[in-house]
Structure formats: C-alpha cells, structure tokens
Scaffold this active site. Sequence first.
Site, PDB file in Angstrom:
ATOM      1  N   SER A 127       0.839  -1.215   0.000  1.00 51.98           N
ATOM      2  CA  SER A 127       0.000   0.000   0.000  1.00 51.98           C
ATOM      3  C   SER A 127       0.870   1.261   0.000  1.00 51.98           C
ATOM      4  CB  SER A 127      -0.968   0.002   1.186  1.00 51.98           C
ATOM      5  OG  SER A 127      -0.278   0.143   2.407  1.00 51.98           O
ATOM      6  N   HIS A 145       8.812   3.230   8.860  1.00 51.90           N
ATOM      7  CA  HIS A 145       8.712   2.305   9.994  1.00 51.90           C
ATOM      8  C   HIS A 145       7.472   2.678  10.814  1.00 51.90           C
ATOM      9  CE1 HIS A 145      10.060  -0.443  13.093  1.00 51.90           C
ATOM     10  NE2 HIS A 145       9.695   0.472  13.964  1.00 51.90           N
ATOM     11  N   GLU A 169      22.579   0.511  11.199  1.00 50.04           N
ATOM     12  CA  GLU A 169      21.873   0.088  12.409  1.00 50.04           C
ATOM     13  C   GLU A 169      20.367   0.053  12.135  1.00 50.04           C
ATOM     14  OE1 GLU A 169      21.511   1.257  17.076  1.00 50.04           O
ATOM     15  OE2 GLU A 169      22.895   2.413  15.843  1.00 50.04           O
ATOM     16  N   ASP A 172      16.602   0.442  11.818  1.00 49.44           N
ATOM     17  CA  ASP A 172      15.596   1.437  12.216  1.00 49.44           C
ATOM     18  C   ASP A 172      16.189   2.596  13.027  1.00 49.44           C
ATOM     19  OD1 ASP A 172      13.638  -0.141  11.002  1.00 49.44           O
ATOM     20  OD2 ASP A 172      13.229  -1.246  12.836  1.00 49.44           O
TER      21      ASP A 172
END
Length: 216
Positions: free
Chosen positions: A16, A112, A146, A148
């Site tokens: 989406s 995220h 690293e 997120d």
Amino acid sequence: MERPLPFAVLISGRGSNMLALAQGASDGAIAGRVTLVISDRADAAGLVAAARRGLATRLIEPLRGVERAAFGLTLSDAIEQSGAELVALAGFMRILDAGFVQRWRGRLLNIHPSLLPAHRGLHTHRRVLAAGDRQHGCTVHFVTEELDAGPAVIQGRLPVCAGETEESLSARVQRLEHIIYPRAVGWFAAGRLTWKDETAWLDSRRLTDPVIEEAE
Ligand code: GRF
C-alpha cells in the site's frame, strides 16, 4: 521543469505504501517516476498491484544458503539497471547487508510503523498497546547500518484511543504512512531533502528532529 527523479520501491507484502508513492508520482506530488518495484516474496500482493498499475516489477528471492551480501548485490544491480537514483523501502521485510546500505547511503529511505527511536523492529502496534503508550505513529528515515536507527525525516503522530486494537491502530497508522512517505520522497525529488555530513537536511537546514504531521 527538472527531470523527474527515477526511484525504485522494495516491498514484501501488500504494497500500500508503494501504491501511495506511485500515486504521488503520477499526480505530481512527487516529481519522480517509479522505475522498478522489487519484491523478495513471490506471494506479495503488491507485485500484482504494481503490475496492474503498469509498473515494472521483479521478484528477487534470496536463495537458501547464499550470503546476504550476494542478495544485496543482485538487488543493487537490478535497481541500478532500472536507472533509479533513490530506493524507497516500503514494507521490505529483510535486513539489508552493509554493502547495500553503503552503496545507497543518502539515497535509501524506509518507513517504519512507530515513533522512532521508540519501538524499533517488529510488532510495533502490539508493543505500543502493551506498553500503554498514549501516542503512536510512523517515521520515514534514511537507512544506515543500524536497524531502524538512521536519521528521521518526518513523523506522523496520532493519539492511541481507548479500546484500540492492534488492527485499528495499524489501519490508522497506515493512513498516516500514505501521507508522510509521499511527502518525504517528494521533498527528496525536489532536491529539498538531502544527505550531508551523515545526516538529513531539509531546505538546507539540518534536521535535528523530524518534521511532525499530527493526526486525530
Ligand atoms: C507498513 O506498516 C510499514 O510501515 C512497514 O510495513 C508495512 C508495509 O505495508 N514497514 P504495505 O506493504 O506498504 O501495505
């Protein structure tokens, strides 16, 4: 007008956010065009949705026993061959190797579903409810090695309501994702969002905190 920015979108599922980015590119919110949609999973519904929109698609599955770096190289080559100059991870559920991240450094964005740095990793909606957080949302950030943890660009924030479930929260956060991701990619395509000194800049100002989009 400047030439539209070619960009690739990497997905693993529904797609989406990929569709929101493709829509942004076609309605002018993003001065860009999608060169390629890549999925690492054959059953990703987003692959069918992308093809239906007339977008070029590729399935690149990691081979069992083959190193992550080799998969990253295959991905990188496909992206580069498509002419893309930006990579948008949109629900891509695989950790990319350091070589891939370095190759696309400053040209690699992710969305995220949490207010980073809170709740890195998986099952964010469940964890927000378990922790009793009063606020939740989503973050677009540049990707670094690293997980997120790269510099945040924009955050969509909403209050966690009474009686909220994982499903209701996820649906509300996704609506916000579809607003903030095209906005961030639009900034990048317009040359407003840049990467310098290992961090994000918007309109020539260092982004010490992400831009905030509040929702009800
Ligand atoms: C989104 O919630 C995104 O934040 C996360 O994965 C989900 C992908 O959804 N990284 P979709 O495939 O874009 O619908």
